[in-house]
Design a protein around this motif. Structure first.
Motif, mmCIF file in Angstrom:
data_model
loop_
_atom_site.group_PDB
_atom_site.id
_atom_site.type_symbol
_atom_site.label_atom_id
_atom_site.label_comp_id
_atom_site.label_asym_id
_atom_site.label_seq_id
_atom_site.Cartn_x
_atom_site.Cartn_y
_atom_site.Cartn_z
ATOM 1 N N LEU A 1 9.729 -20.707 -14.018
ATOM 2 C CA LEU A 1 10.530 -19.563 -14.474
ATOM 3 C C LEU A 1 11.691 -20.006 -15.349
ATOM 4 C CD1 LEU A 1 10.808 -17.577 -11.107
ATOM 5 C CD2 LEU A 1 9.039 -17.381 -12.867
ATOM 6 N N SER A 2 12.179 -19.080 -16.175
ATOM 7 C CA SER A 2 13.393 -19.322 -16.958
ATOM 8 C C SER A 2 14.613 -19.170 -16.061
ATOM 9 C CB SER A 2 13.481 -18.329 -18.116
ATOM 10 O OG SER A 2 13.721 -17.021 -17.615
ATOM 11 N N GLY A 3 15.786 -19.570 -16.570
ATOM 12 C CA GLY A 3 17.013 -19.429 -15.792
ATOM 13 C C GLY A 3 17.304 -17.989 -15.422
ATOM 14 N N GLY A 4 17.080 -17.071 -16.358
ATOM 15 C CA GLY A 4 17.329 -15.658 -16.072
ATOM 16 C C GLY A 4 16.389 -15.109 -15.019
ATOM 17 N N GLN A 5 15.132 -15.543 -15.074
ATOM 18 C CA GLN A 5 14.162 -15.096 -14.073
ATOM 19 C C GLN A 5 14.508 -15.645 -12.694
ATOM 20 O OE1 GLN A 5 10.735 -16.608 -16.121
ATOM 21 N NE2 GLN A 5 10.250 -14.648 -17.077
ATOM 22 N N LYS A 6 14.906 -16.914 -12.630
ATOM 23 C CA LYS A 6 15.308 -17.494 -11.345
ATOM 24 C C LYS A 6 16.512 -16.756 -10.769
ATOM 25 C CE LYS A 6 13.770 -22.214 -12.402
ATOM 26 N NZ LYS A 6 14.225 -23.604 -12.694
ATOM 27 N N GLN A 7 17.461 -16.392 -11.632
ATOM 28 C CA GLN A 7 18.645 -15.704 -11.139
ATOM 29 C C GLN A 7 18.295 -14.333 -10.594
ATOM 30 O OE1 GLN A 7 21.327 -16.200 -9.594
ATOM 31 N NE2 GLN A 7 22.434 -17.176 -11.265
ATOM 32 N N ARG A 8 17.334 -13.663 -11.223
ATOM 33 C CA ARG A 8 16.897 -12.365 -10.715
ATOM 34 C C ARG A 8 16.178 -12.506 -9.367
ATOM 35 N NH1 ARG A 8 13.793 -9.716 -15.627
ATOM 36 N NH2 ARG A 8 13.967 -11.790 -16.550
ATOM 37 N N VAL A 9 15.378 -13.559 -9.219
ATOM 38 C CA VAL A 9 14.729 -13.806 -7.923
ATOM 39 C C VAL A 9 15.788 -14.052 -6.853
ATOM 40 C CG1 VAL A 9 13.186 -15.310 -6.623
ATOM 41 C CG2 VAL A 9 12.649 -14.760 -9.001
ATOM 42 N N SER A 10 16.807 -14.831 -7.205
ATOM 43 C CA SER A 10 17.890 -15.124 -6.262
ATOM 44 C C SER A 10 18.604 -13.843 -5.841
ATOM 45 C CB SER A 10 18.874 -16.101 -6.910
ATOM 46 O OG SER A 10 19.925 -16.429 -6.027
ATOM 47 N N LEU A 11 18.824 -12.939 -6.794
ATOM 48 C CA LEU A 11 19.469 -11.660 -6.492
ATOM 49 C C LEU A 11 18.583 -10.820 -5.573
ATOM 50 C CD1 LEU A 11 21.670 -9.496 -6.965
ATOM 51 C CD2 LEU A 11 20.432 -8.840 -9.044
ATOM 52 N N CYS A 12 17.294 -10.747 -5.893
ATOM 53 C CA CYS A 12 16.360 -9.983 -5.047
ATOM 54 C C CYS A 12 16.342 -10.533 -3.628
ATOM 55 C CB CYS A 12 14.959 -10.029 -5.646
ATOM 56 S SG CYS A 12 14.751 -9.113 -7.179
ATOM 57 N N ARG A 13 16.289 -11.854 -3.502
ATOM 58 C CA ARG A 13 16.226 -12.465 -2.173
ATOM 59 C C ARG A 13 17.491 -12.153 -1.374
ATOM 60 N NH1 ARG A 13 15.549 -18.864 -1.347
ATOM 61 N NH2 ARG A 13 17.748 -18.739 -1.886
ATOM 62 N N ALA A 14 18.646 -12.161 -2.055
ATOM 63 C CA ALA A 14 19.905 -11.869 -1.364
ATOM 64 C C ALA A 14 19.942 -10.440 -0.841
ATOM 65 C CB ALA A 14 21.077 -12.113 -2.312
ATOM 66 N N LEU A 15 19.176 -9.538 -1.473
ATOM 67 C CA LEU A 15 19.188 -8.131 -1.074
ATOM 68 C C LEU A 15 18.080 -7.770 -0.094
ATOM 69 C CD1 LEU A 15 20.019 -6.556 -4.549
ATOM 70 C CD2 LEU A 15 21.496 -6.546 -2.537
ATOM 71 N N GLU B 1 21.394 -4.570 -13.922
ATOM 72 C CA GLU B 1 20.586 -4.584 -12.705
ATOM 73 C C GLU B 1 21.461 -4.771 -11.462
ATOM 74 O OE1 GLU B 1 17.735 -7.643 -13.489
ATOM 75 O OE2 GLU B 1 16.546 -6.381 -14.824
ATOM 76 N N ILE B 2 22.455 -5.648 -11.566
ATOM 77 C CA ILE B 2 23.362 -5.875 -10.440
ATOM 78 C C ILE B 2 24.106 -4.596 -10.086
ATOM 79 C CG2 ILE B 2 25.548 -6.990 -9.811
ATOM 80 C CD1 ILE B 2 24.490 -9.502 -11.266
ATOM 81 N N LEU B 3 24.597 -3.889 -11.105
ATOM 82 C CA LEU B 3 25.347 -2.659 -10.857
ATOM 83 C C LEU B 3 24.451 -1.587 -10.247
ATOM 84 C CD1 LEU B 3 28.188 -1.560 -11.149
ATOM 85 C CD2 LEU B 3 27.588 -0.722 -13.429
ATOM 86 N N ASN C 1 25.981 -10.207 8.303
ATOM 87 C CA ASN C 1 25.102 -9.414 7.433
ATOM 88 C C ASN C 1 25.524 -9.601 5.977
ATOM 89 O OD1 ASN C 1 23.238 -7.666 6.474
ATOM 90 N ND2 ASN C 1 24.115 -5.825 7.393
ATOM 91 N N ILE C 2 25.154 -10.787 5.421
ATOM 92 C CA ILE C 2 25.618 -11.179 4.096
ATOM 93 C C ILE C 2 24.454 -11.657 3.242
ATOM 94 C CG2 ILE C 2 26.750 -13.169 2.972
ATOM 95 C CD1 ILE C 2 29.160 -12.669 4.618
ATOM 96 N N GLY C 3 24.494 -11.314 1.952
ATOM 97 C CA GLY C 3 23.597 -11.883 0.960
ATOM 98 C C GLY C 3 24.427 -12.745 0.023
ATOM 99 N N PHE C 4 23.909 -13.916 -0.339
ATOM 100 C CA PHE C 4 24.676 -14.866 -1.160
ATOM 101 C C PHE C 4 23.832 -15.260 -2.369
ATOM 102 C CE2 PHE C 4 28.408 -17.848 -0.223
ATOM 103 C CZ PHE C 4 28.633 -18.098 -1.578
ATOM 104 N N VAL C 5 24.374 -15.048 -3.563
ATOM 105 C CA VAL C 5 23.712 -15.467 -4.794
ATOM 106 C C VAL C 5 24.467 -16.675 -5.331
ATOM 107 C CG1 VAL C 5 22.961 -14.815 -7.114
ATOM 108 C CG2 VAL C 5 23.004 -13.101 -5.284
ATOM 109 N N PHE C 6 23.814 -17.834 -5.294
ATOM 110 C CA PHE C 6 24.440 -19.080 -5.714
ATOM 111 C C PHE C 6 24.225 -19.322 -7.206
ATOM 112 C CE2 PHE C 6 23.372 -19.537 -1.234
ATOM 113 C CZ PHE C 6 24.505 -20.125 -0.689
ATOM 114 N N GLN C 7 25.070 -20.198 -7.776
ATOM 115 C CA GLN C 7 24.910 -20.578 -9.173
ATOM 116 C C GLN C 7 23.605 -21.330 -9.399
ATOM 117 O OE1 GLN C 7 29.044 -22.361 -9.631
ATOM 118 N NE2 GLN C 7 28.713 -21.642 -11.702
ATOM 119 N N ASP C 8 23.197 -22.135 -8.413
ATOM 120 C CA ASP C 8 22.014 -22.988 -8.600
ATOM 121 C C ASP C 8 20.737 -22.347 -8.061
ATOM 122 O OD1 ASP C 8 22.495 -23.117 -5.920
ATOM 123 O OD2 ASP C 8 22.654 -25.295 -5.793
ATOM 124 N N TYR C 9 20.766 -21.032 -7.815
ATOM 125 C CA TYR C 9 19.613 -20.216 -7.402
ATOM 126 C C TYR C 9 19.180 -20.479 -5.962
ATOM 127 C CZ TYR C 9 19.448 -20.545 -12.513
ATOM 128 O OH TYR C 9 19.796 -20.589 -13.837
#
Length: 284
Positions: free
Chosen positions: A128-142, A169-171, A78-86
């Motif tokens: 998307l921009s890099g920041g937007q991609k990272q937020r999508v990656s975070l949402c997907r991990a959750l 947002e992460i916090l 039961n793990i979510g993983f946020v990678f550097q490359d999204y």
């Protein structure tokens, strides 16, 4: 409770290195992994996620994830993983990237709203921009509301304003979803802001373990602040000397004495502190 007792031989730029980790993490802790590149931080995350093999034992809430007989499959951890490359699916829009993990439209809408992405839900990752991609990656991990959230330098490629926004947002999501979060970071301010515990690694072993204040604040006595940086230059202006020091992403100027100017060497690591309102610079 997460108990890790793992060993693995690694091959780094300096030859063989033995990863040897034995630690316990409390549920809902926010743990920052710090240390120089190649010290084993990413390998720990990958072993915990089941992406790499290792010897030893991993027990999460009395459930064995790894021992000499068992290696639980990735999909069952039961793990979510946020990678550097999204690691987003380029052929799917944002909304479908989230639904690929779990068919829960309400949760997907909620996460996209929290991260200000809902209006972009029909766009594809390459727009998307890099920041937007990272937020999508975070949402997907959750999307699976994971027990453990792993993040490998998730904000390293972003500008300071976007880093600050995503840190908040992460916090927020860490607290709301009650996850145990383990994040790799080299940014002291980010670690201090987010983490409740810091583990410092060197050559595959934990060399320091404590709160961000204990690990990061190095003031002594009446010192008001203390930072480590690199001495870039020493300039003489009229009768005084000025040291140019890089501290993180900031460049600062410090007036130094003639004696300090003689003893300091451009390029060396220095400690900048203050005592009785007077800046002090010392070689490390």
């Amino acid at each position: 409770m997460i108990n890790l007792n793992i060993k693995k031989e690694l091959h780094g730029s300096n030859g063989k290195m033995n990863l040897d980790i034995n630690l316990s993490l409390e549920n809902q802790e926010f743990v920052a992994l710090s240390g120089i590149s190649g010290s084993g931080k990413t390998t720990i995350l990958r072993i915990l996620a089941g992406l790499e093999e290792a010897s030893g034992k991993i027990v999460v809430d009395n459930q064995i994830w790894l021992d000499e007989k068992i290696s639980m499959p990735i999909q069952k951890r039961n793990i979510g993983f946020v990678f550097q490359d999204y690691a987003l699916f380029p052929n799917l829009n944002i909304f479908d990237n989230l639904l690929y993990v779990k068919k829960d439209k309400e949760l997907a809408k909620y996460l996209l709203n929290v991260t200000d992405l809902y209006e972009l839900k029909n766009r594809h990752p390459d727009s998307l921009s890099g920041g937007q991609k990272q937020r999508v990656s975070l949402c997907r991990a959750l999307m699976k509301k994971p027990k453990i959230l792993l993040m490998d330098e998730p904000l390293s490629a972003l500008d300071p304003n976007m880093r600050n926004k995503l840190q908040n947002e992460i916090l927020t999501l860490h607290k709301e979803f009650k996850t145990t979060t383990i994040m790799i970071s080299h940014d002291p301010s980010e670690i201090y802001k987010l983490a409740s515990r810091v583990l410092v690694l060197s050559n595959g072993k934990i060399t320091n373990d404590g709160t961000p204040k204990e690990i990061l604040l190095k003031t002594q006595g009446s010192q008001k602040f203390s930072f480590e940086g690199e001495l870039l230059d020493i300039i003489k202006v009229d009768v005084i000397y000025i040291a140019i020091v890089a501290i993180g992403q900031q460049i600062v100027e410090i007036v130094i004495s003639n004696n300090e100017a003689k003893n300091l060497i451009v390029g060396q690591k220095v400690n900048v502190s203050t005592k009785a309102f007077t800046p002090i610079i010392k070689a490390i």
